[in-house]
Write a protein that holds these residues in place. Structure first.
Motif, short mmCIF file in Angstrom:
data_model
loop_
_atom_site.label_atom_id
_atom_site.label_comp_id
_atom_site.label_asym_id
_atom_site.label_seq_id
_atom_site.Cartn_x
_atom_site.Cartn_y
_atom_site.Cartn_z
N GLU A 180 -4.89 -35.79 32.07
CA GLU A 180 -5.12 -36.83 31.06
C GLU A 180 -5.20 -38.23 31.67
OE1 GLU A 180 -2.15 -36.38 27.99
OE2 GLU A 180 -3.11 -34.59 27.18
N GLY A 181 -5.27 -38.32 33.01
CA GLY A 181 -5.54 -39.61 33.65
C GLY A 181 -4.41 -40.23 34.41
N ALA A 182 -3.22 -39.65 34.40
CA ALA A 182 -2.11 -40.21 35.15
C ALA A 182 -2.26 -39.90 36.64
CB ALA A 182 -0.78 -39.65 34.65
N THR A 183 -1.60 -40.70 37.47
CA THR A 183 -1.58 -40.45 38.90
C THR A 183 -0.14 -40.19 39.35
OG1 THR A 183 -1.39 -42.82 39.36
CG2 THR A 183 -3.60 -41.87 39.35
N ILE A 184 0.01 -39.30 40.32
CA ILE A 184 1.34 -38.97 40.83
C ILE A 184 1.69 -39.97 41.94
CG2 ILE A 184 2.75 -37.24 42.01
CD1 ILE A 184 0.98 -35.09 40.73
N ALA A 185 2.68 -40.81 41.69
CA ALA A 185 3.10 -41.79 42.67
C ALA A 185 4.03 -41.20 43.71
CB ALA A 185 3.78 -42.98 41.98
N VAL A 186 4.80 -40.21 43.30
CA VAL A 186 5.70 -39.52 44.21
C VAL A 186 6.07 -38.18 43.57
CG1 VAL A 186 7.85 -40.48 43.27
CG2 VAL A 186 7.77 -39.80 45.67
N GLY A 187 6.33 -37.18 44.40
CA GLY A 187 6.76 -35.88 43.90
C GLY A 187 5.62 -35.07 43.32
N GLY A 188 5.94 -34.33 42.26
CA GLY A 188 4.92 -33.58 41.55
C GLY A 188 4.91 -32.09 41.81
N GLY A 189 5.78 -31.62 42.72
CA GLY A 189 5.73 -30.20 43.03
C GLY A 189 7.11 -29.61 43.28
N ILE A 190 7.10 -28.44 43.94
CA ILE A 190 8.33 -27.75 44.32
C ILE A 190 8.71 -28.20 45.72
CG2 ILE A 190 9.36 -25.50 44.82
CD1 ILE A 190 7.46 -24.30 42.72
N PRO A 191 9.94 -28.65 45.95
CA PRO A 191 10.32 -29.15 47.27
C PRO A 191 10.30 -28.04 48.32
CG PRO A 191 12.24 -29.02 45.82
CD PRO A 191 11.04 -28.76 44.97
N ALA A 192 9.64 -28.30 49.44
CA ALA A 192 9.50 -27.29 50.48
C ALA A 192 10.84 -26.97 51.14
CB ALA A 192 8.50 -27.78 51.53
N HIS A 193 11.75 -27.94 51.15
CA HIS A 193 13.02 -27.73 51.84
C HIS A 193 14.05 -26.99 50.99
CE1 HIS A 193 13.89 -31.32 49.48
NE2 HIS A 193 15.18 -31.17 49.74
N LEU A 194 13.69 -26.65 49.75
CA LEU A 194 14.59 -25.91 48.87
C LEU A 194 13.87 -24.66 48.34
CD1 LEU A 194 16.10 -28.93 46.88
CD2 LEU A 194 17.29 -27.52 48.57
N PRO A 195 13.71 -23.66 49.20
CA PRO A 195 12.96 -22.46 48.78
C PRO A 195 13.68 -21.61 47.75
CG PRO A 195 13.94 -22.14 50.95
CD PRO A 195 14.17 -23.57 50.59
N THR A 196 15.00 -21.78 47.63
CA THR A 196 15.79 -21.04 46.66
C THR A 196 16.34 -21.99 45.62
OG1 THR A 196 16.41 -19.42 48.34
CG2 THR A 196 17.76 -19.50 46.35
N GLY A 197 16.32 -21.57 44.37
CA GLY A 197 16.76 -22.43 43.28
C GLY A 197 15.56 -22.98 42.53
N TYR A 198 15.79 -23.38 41.28
CA TYR A 198 14.69 -23.77 40.40
C TYR A 198 14.47 -25.28 40.45
CZ TYR A 198 16.06 -19.13 38.78
OH TYR A 198 16.40 -17.80 38.72
N TYR A 199 14.12 -25.77 41.65
CA TYR A 199 14.00 -27.22 41.86
C TYR A 199 12.58 -27.72 41.62
CZ TYR A 199 18.56 -26.93 44.15
OH TYR A 199 19.89 -26.74 44.41
N VAL A 200 12.49 -28.96 41.16
CA VAL A 200 11.24 -29.72 41.10
C VAL A 200 11.50 -31.08 41.75
CG1 VAL A 200 9.59 -30.89 39.57
CG2 VAL A 200 10.34 -28.56 39.04
N GLU A 201 10.55 -31.57 42.51
CA GLU A 201 10.71 -32.87 43.15
C GLU A 201 10.86 -33.98 42.11
OE1 GLU A 201 7.98 -32.60 47.13
OE2 GLU A 201 6.92 -32.64 45.22
N PRO A 202 11.68 -35.00 42.40
CA PRO A 202 11.67 -36.20 41.55
C PRO A 202 10.25 -36.75 41.50
CG PRO A 202 13.49 -36.28 43.11
CD PRO A 202 12.62 -35.12 43.52
N THR A 203 9.75 -36.97 40.31
CA THR A 203 8.33 -37.26 40.12
C THR A 203 8.14 -38.53 39.30
OG1 THR A 203 7.79 -34.91 40.21
CG2 THR A 203 6.17 -36.36 39.16
#
Length: 489
Positions: free
Chosen positions: A354-377
């Motif tokens: 819808e037109g927003a841009t991701i300034a930081v984050g936006g995905g699953i953190p690579a350094h936390l393969p276990t657990g239901y984490y999402v990057e601060p976005t």
């Protein structure tokens, strides 16, 4: 940390019991994805028994009439829970995934510390008020307003702050003289079952006054809302579920308290210290991974400072500590389950579409393969009417919107179907308070103030709910009003 404290059984009519058919379901730690234990998967028969017990205890014991006894029981409950606080802390971190640091505040210690205030309130409350004499239709009459318990209260609670919300419903309801059936969220049964264990084993609260029914599904919650023996439903959770609860309760005209969703705005005026605003916004975004209905997940920046603010946020959140909730240095752990993580990631993708841009984050953190984490976005260039600016995402996602002055900021802040909380930051207390007064929301923090407290009413405008929890107003939600007119002789 202490060993995880478990209670697999429900509390029904004073007894700690398994499900009537023996079924259980797994309780999963969202940080490790491992099963930490099981809980009883309550049935319709179990819920029926719990409601019957609560109804009998209200109708056929002196619980509602013996204020001194109720107050003593609440003080017993406070003492017992405080004694077991460290075990309860470990269980809360394990099943909720909340950072342990938060258990020293709103997740555990603060609500426990507030229980004596509820006991004191009940003890000193004016249960009857004289309106004096009048002569309606020429009849000299003395009028009294009396406050009485509602009856049987069905309490349905969420997974994000289970100990706090369980206590915020159950204890005022008990203090007011009601009996209670507590149905916790499936994801966090132990916050409720451990409360049931403490009540059964460490207090004099009579059988049937408090009942706890856990379940992997929501059918028994629906049953609780529909049963005519239940006088009131007190619910905290999503607006969508609140709508269904209101509908289910309508057939029997139950009293309903609803504390629902939020999309709260942090409003920075053009004289605000942007560094302080960025820090505040980062905390609001990441605290308990954004899984708080009152978190300020919309940041309104003055247009002249918009780009600098976005850049500062991105820089701050790149190095923000998050991860293992047992680490006392973090304030952000995982989301509660994989379905919730996918929901949050879907909203981020929708924002971009819808037109927003991701300034930081936006995905699953690579350094936390276990657990239901999402990057601060952080989502920038957000249209105030877009999906991510209007919907409650319930994850560590901040949307940032520019404004062109105080009036425009108020207009954007109020451009929401929700109205739960908010924050205003300005170099001028008077100016910040003027903006706060115009925001259509139940709580507002101004220039570093914090609304939370056992004595502070909490709730929202619009689709954020009906009624208030905590404070005198929250206590009175569990009371009926009776007017008595006596002829004067």
């Amino acid at each position: 940390m202490a060993e995880i404290w478990r209670e697999e059984r429900m509390l029904i009519d004073g007894r700690l019991v398994a499900a009537s058919d023996g079924a259980t379901y797994d309780n999963v730690n969202p940080a490790t994805e491992k099963v930490i234990g099981v809980a009883a998967d309550g049935t319709s028969t179990d819920m029926d028994g719990a409601i019957a017990a609560a109804r009998h205890a209200f109708d056929h014991t002196d619980w509602a009439d013996d204020l001194a006894f109720r107050v003593r029981c609440i003080r017993q409950l406070h003492e017992a829970l405080t004694k077991h606080a460290d075990e309860l802390r470990a269980s809360t971190v394990a099943e909720v995934g909340c950072p342990v640091a938060l258990t020293y505040g709103p997740q555990l210690d603060a609500p426990l510390a507030g229980l004596p205030w509820v006991a004191d309130l009940a003890e000193t409350y004016h249960w009857e008020t004289s309106l004096g004499f009048a002569e309606p239709f020429g009849m000299r009459t003395h009028r009294t307003v009396r406050r009485e318990p509602v009856g049987v209260v069905g309490a349905i609670t969420p997974w994000n702050y289970p100990v706090q919300i369980n206590l915020a419903k159950v204890v005022p309801a008990l203090a007011a003289g009601n009996t209670v059936v507590l149905k916790p969220a499936p994801d966090t049964p132990y916050g409720a079952t451990l409360l049931g264990q403490v009540i059964a084993e460490h207090t004099d609260i009579p059988a049937g006054v408090v009942n706890v029914v856990t379940s992997a599904g929501h059918a028994v919650g629906q049953q609780l809302c529909e049963d005519p023996r239940v006088d009131m439903i007190s619910f905290t959770g999503s607006t969508a579920t609140g709508t269904r609860i209101m509908t289910a309760a309508a057939a029997t005209i139950k009293k309903v308290f609803l504390e629902l969703g939020g999309k709260s705005a942090l409003v920075a005026l053009d004289d605000a210290d942007i560094d302080a605003v960025v820090t505040s916004a980062a905390f609001a975004t990441t605290t308990h991974a954004g899984q708080g209905c009152a978190n300020t997940t919309r940041l309104l920046l003055p247009r002249s400072k918009y780009r600098d603010g976005i850049a500062a946020l991105a820089e701050t959140l790149k190095t923000w500590p998050y991860g293992d909730p047992t680490d006392s240095s973090v304030l952000m752990g995982p989301l509660i389950r994989e379905e919730q993580r996918q929901r949050v990631l879907g909203y981020i993708q929708k924002g971009v579409e819808e037109g927003a841009t991701i300034a930081v984050g936006g995905g699953i953190p690579a350094h936390l393969p276990t657990g239901y984490y999402v990057e601060p976005t952080v989502l920038a260039d957000v249209d105030p009417d877009s999906t991510v600016a209007q919907d409650e995402i319930f994850g560590p996602v901040l949307v940032v919107i520019p404004h062109d002055g105080d009036d425009h900021a108020v207009q954007i802040a109020n451009n929401s179907r929700y109205g739960l909380s908010g924050t205003v930051v300005s170099a001028s207390d008077e100016r910040a308070r003027a903006v706060a007064n115009r925001m259509r929301t139940g709580t507002v923090n101004v220039n570093g103030g914090v609304f939370y407290g056992v004595d502070v009413p909490f709730g929202g405008y619009k689709q954020s709910g009906i009624g208030r929890e905590m404070g005198v107003a929250g206590f009175e939600e569990y009371l009926e009003t009776k007017s008595i007119a006596e002829g004067a002789r």
